[in-house]
Every structure is written in structure tokens, then in C-alpha cells.
Design an enzyme around this catalytic site. Structure first.
Site, PDB file in Angstrom:
ATOM      1  N   TRP A  64       0.773  -1.170   0.014  1.00  0.00           N
ATOM      2  CA  TRP A  64      -0.017  -0.109   0.122  1.00  0.00           C
ATOM      3  C   TRP A  64       0.837   1.308   0.009  1.00  0.00           C
ATOM      4  O   TRP A  64       0.555   2.120   0.739  1.00  0.00           O
ATOM      5  CB  TRP A  64      -0.890   0.095   1.156  1.00  0.00           C
ATOM      6  N   PHE A 104     -21.606  -1.728 -17.292  1.00  0.00           N
ATOM      7  CA  PHE A 104     -22.893  -1.233 -16.990  1.00  0.00           C
ATOM      8  C   PHE A 104     -23.459  -1.889 -15.785  1.00  0.00           C
ATOM      9  O   PHE A 104     -24.368  -1.268 -15.001  1.00  0.00           O
ATOM     10  CB  PHE A 104     -23.821  -1.018 -17.958  1.00  0.00           C
ATOM     11  N   THR A 105     -23.286  -3.314 -15.481  1.00  0.00           N
ATOM     12  CA  THR A 105     -23.993  -4.110 -14.434  1.00  0.00           C
ATOM     13  C   THR A 105     -23.420  -3.565 -13.162  1.00  0.00           C
ATOM     14  O   THR A 105     -24.114  -3.860 -12.122  1.00  0.00           O
ATOM     15  CB  THR A 105     -23.647  -5.591 -14.845  1.00  0.00           C
TER      16      THR A 105
END
Length: 208
Positions: free
Chosen positions: A64, A81-82
Site C-alpha cells: 500500500w 454497466f452491470t
């Protein structure tokens, strides 16, 4: 706007109809869900987040610590788009996704902004609107969801379906159903059909 960032160790070719479209080495796979509400403001915010989010390890192995730009890794973008799915019972509903023609223009603008902010040769994409087979080797595995800041919706941008849905919600809120009125109606003590509940409740069948 909703984005799923998938850390990639290796991404084999993405295929459309058996034809290779894109492939990258180590980097990010960006699954992008464009909302009906999204504007240039959300687009710019998400571009900054994707390129600057510290999701990789540094030279000493500390996690990180580094962004995709710090590491000079690649980015593959896939329109998804789902990600704008709203469940109605068990059925997915996608009326909050931006309409296809408008979304394609928005998506191309998104790619253009990514390439301007980074190295254009390191930004890859699939084929908008196509049925794709994307093979991902998720490193970690790590998948991070990003949401753009909430935006005020312009009523003119709402689709006919969304307006209908809003009217339905208002109707359900204002008009109690017949069963609700019956439940809330006061019971007459002398009414033989009235129940104290001592004999147990009778519940109707419900969808699991």
C-alpha cells in the site's frame, strides 16, 4: 460512477468473438460502471483516484505504498454497466446505468483523460458494448471498489423509466394498500373474527 479496481499480476488476452482485443502485464483492471447521474466532475475525480491510489508495494516490499503511475504499470479499462445494478427482489434492474449512446461518449472521454494524465501507451481498453471474455489473474487477490462523490441529478437527464419508477415510489409511499388499511383498522371487541393472537399468527407465503 462505480469502479472496481482489480490488481493484476498478469492479464491474458481479452477476447471478442475469439479475436484478441487487449492484454496487459502487471497493473490494474478497471471495471467502470457509468451512472445516469455522472458528469465531467465525477469523471475527473475517478481518473485522479485510479492513477494515484496507493495499492502496490514499494521497492522494499512494503504494501500500500505505490500507485500504478509510480510503478509504471499498465491499466486495462472495461465498461461494465452491470455495476449500476439495483436488485428488485431477485431480478437485476439497470435503469440507473447511463443509456448506451451517451455512455459510449462518456467512456471514450474517460479513456482520453486517463491517457492525458498518464502515458497513453499504457492505457488499454476492451470493446465498448461487446460481449467480452476477460481473463484476469487477480494478484493478492485484491479488488477495491471506488464510488465517485454523490452528484445532484438534473431532472432532464432522467430517463422515462426512471421517472416512472419515481412516481411508483411516491404512490407506494402516499397510498396505503388495502391490506395495510385492514391491519390498521380498529377491531371491535365483539367481533368474533377478531383475534387476541393467542392462537398464533397466520403468515402468508413470501418469496424466499
Amino acid at each position: 460512477m462505480t469502479v472496481h479496481l482489480v490488481l493484476i499480476f498478469f492479464l491474458p488476452p481479452s477476447l471478442v468473438g475469439g479475436e484478441q482485443i487487449s492484454s496487459i502485464g502487471r497493473g490494474l483492471c478497471v471495471l467502470l460502471g457509468i451512472s445516469l447521474e455522472d458528469t465531467q466532475r465525477e469523471l475527473e475525480h475517478m481518473v485522479r483516484k485510479i492513477l494515484n491510489l496507493r495499492v502496490f508495494e514499494d521497492e522494499s516490499g512494503k504494501h500500500w505504498s505505490k500507485s500504478v503511475m509510480d510503478k509504471q504499470y499498465e491499466v486495462l479499462c472495461v465498461s461494465q454497466f452491470t455495476l449500476q445494478c439495483i436488485l428488485k427482489g431477485n431480478k437485476p434492474d439497470y435503469h440507473m446505468a447511463m443509456p448506451t449512446e451517451q455512455a459510449e461518449c462518456f467512456y471514450n472521454n474517460f479513456l482520453e483523460q486517463l491517457r492525458k494524465a498518464y502515458k497513453p501507451e499504457l492505457i488499454k481498453d476492451g470493446k465498448f458494448g461487446a460481449y467480452m471474455q476477460v481473463h484476469i489473474q487477480n494478484d493478492g487477490p485484491v479488488t477495491i471498489e471506488l464510488e465517485s462523490p454523490a452528484a445532484t441529478v438534473d431532472p432532464k437527464q432522467l430517463t422515462k423509466l426512471e421517472k416512472q419508477q419515481q412516481r411508483k415510489e411516491k404512490t407506494r409511499t402516499k397510498v396505503p394498500s388495502e391490506s395495510s388499511r385492514e391491519r390498521n383498522a380498529p377491531r371491535n371487541k365483539d367481533d368474533p373474527s377478531a383475534s387476541s393472537g393467542a392462537e398464533g399468527d397466520v403468515s402468508s407465503e413470501r418469496e424466499p
